[in-house]
Write an enzyme that holds these catalytic residues in place. Structure first.
Site, mmCIF file in Angstrom:
data_model
loop_
_atom_site.group_PDB
_atom_site.id
_atom_site.type_symbol
_atom_site.label_atom_id
_atom_site.label_comp_id
_atom_site.label_asym_id
_atom_site.label_seq_id
_atom_site.Cartn_x
_atom_site.Cartn_y
_atom_site.Cartn_z
ATOM 1 N N LYS A 86 -7.578 4.817 -3.115
ATOM 2 C CA LYS A 86 -6.621 5.897 -3.351
ATOM 3 C C LYS A 86 -6.150 5.814 -4.800
ATOM 4 O O LYS A 86 -5.764 4.739 -5.267
ATOM 5 C CB LYS A 86 -5.421 5.762 -2.406
HETATM 6 O O1 G3P Z 1 0.603 7.417 1.557
HETATM 7 C C1 G3P Z 1 1.078 8.685 1.360
HETATM 8 C C2 G3P Z 1 1.992 9.238 2.399
HETATM 9 O O2 G3P Z 1 1.485 9.040 3.675
HETATM 10 C C3 G3P Z 1 3.421 8.861 2.241
HETATM 11 O O3 G3P Z 1 4.169 9.271 3.308
HETATM 12 O O4 G3P Z 1 6.203 9.134 4.661
HETATM 13 O O5 G3P Z 1 6.148 8.000 2.438
HETATM 14 O O6 G3P Z 1 6.244 10.491 2.588
HETATM 15 P P1 G3P Z 1 5.782 9.222 3.237
#
Ligand code: G3P
Length: 224
Positions: A86
């Site tokens: 990523k």
């Molecule tokens: O890894 C990216 C994403 O899944 C982050 O999610 O919950 O931290 O907004 P969040």
């Protein structure tokens, strides 16, 4: 449609990998830091659970293209199976993506908040883009609408890049992204469990059990 688990919590991965049709596990620096353990130990434990064929996604913590490539190569070698690096979108990230594609290493371009970012990431050769749904909703954006626009734009421009929607807080967001045609979602164990919950399902199952027991008691089909 692929369901991916967005966590490095070993117990959650064990549980969801056993009960759900998972295509892989995604992590990011915040998710890894929450575990506060040796990075490679976490990678090995996740791989031991999901096996070599499911995709493990880990994010670079480097900022320049050369170091991103170096880190991605190391993670790809040591991940023990199907791997995708990523990379947050940036000029350096795009340069690294172009280089990694030449090396045959899969790339997910992350921290995507607009269709324009997604298109240029796909053009650089990213295998996946990860738009952040809930983080857009949090600032009165429309995360699912952005995902729909990315899906449409990739179709118009014939881009093979998959849309891996991320950052979910509820099952309705997952449903809307799936309906918009995104190819993958990455979700927490909580959100994944919410996807299969429905009070009418609970009522239906209770009714089947009641009707069966009224006639057959504890006897099961295996006992006939
Ligand atoms: O890894 C990216 C994403 O899944 C982050 O999610 O919950 O931290 O907004 P969040």
């Amino acid at each position: 449609m692929e369901y991916i688990l967005d966590t490095a919590d070993i117990q959650a991965i064990k549980h969801c990998n056993e009960f759900y049709p998972l295509a892989g596990v995604t992590t990011n620096p915040s998710i890894i830091a929450k575990e506060n353990r040796n990075f490679w130990e976490i990678v090995k434990e996740i791989r031991d659970i999901i096996g070599p064929d499911k995709t493990f996604f880990a994010q670079t913590v480097q900022k320049t293209a050369d170091l991103i490539v170096e880190e991605a190569k190391l993670m790809n070698e040591k991940s023990g199976g199907d791997f995708c690096v990523k990379i947050p979108i940036s000029e350096e990230g795009l340069k690294a993506t172009i280089a990694l594609k030449k090396l045959g290493i899969k790339v997910l371009m992350t921290a995507i908040f607009s269709p324009a970012q997604a298109l240029i990431a796909a053009k650089a050769g990213a295998d996946y883009v990860a738009p952040y749904v809930n983080r857009l909703d949090n600032i009165i954006g429309d995360g699912c609408e952005v995902v729909a626009e990315i899906v449409e734009q990739f179709a118009i421009h014939n881009m093979p890049c998959k849309v891996l929607a991320a950052s979910f807080k509820n099952a309705q967001q997952v449903h809307q992204c799936a309906a918009a045609g995104c190819q993958c979602v990455t979700v927490s164990a909580d959100v994944l469990q919410t996807v299969i919950m429905h009070p009418m399902t609970d009522a239906a199952i209770a009714g089947f059990e009641r009707d069966w027991q009224n006639v057959y008691g504890d006897k099961k089909i295996l006992d006939f």
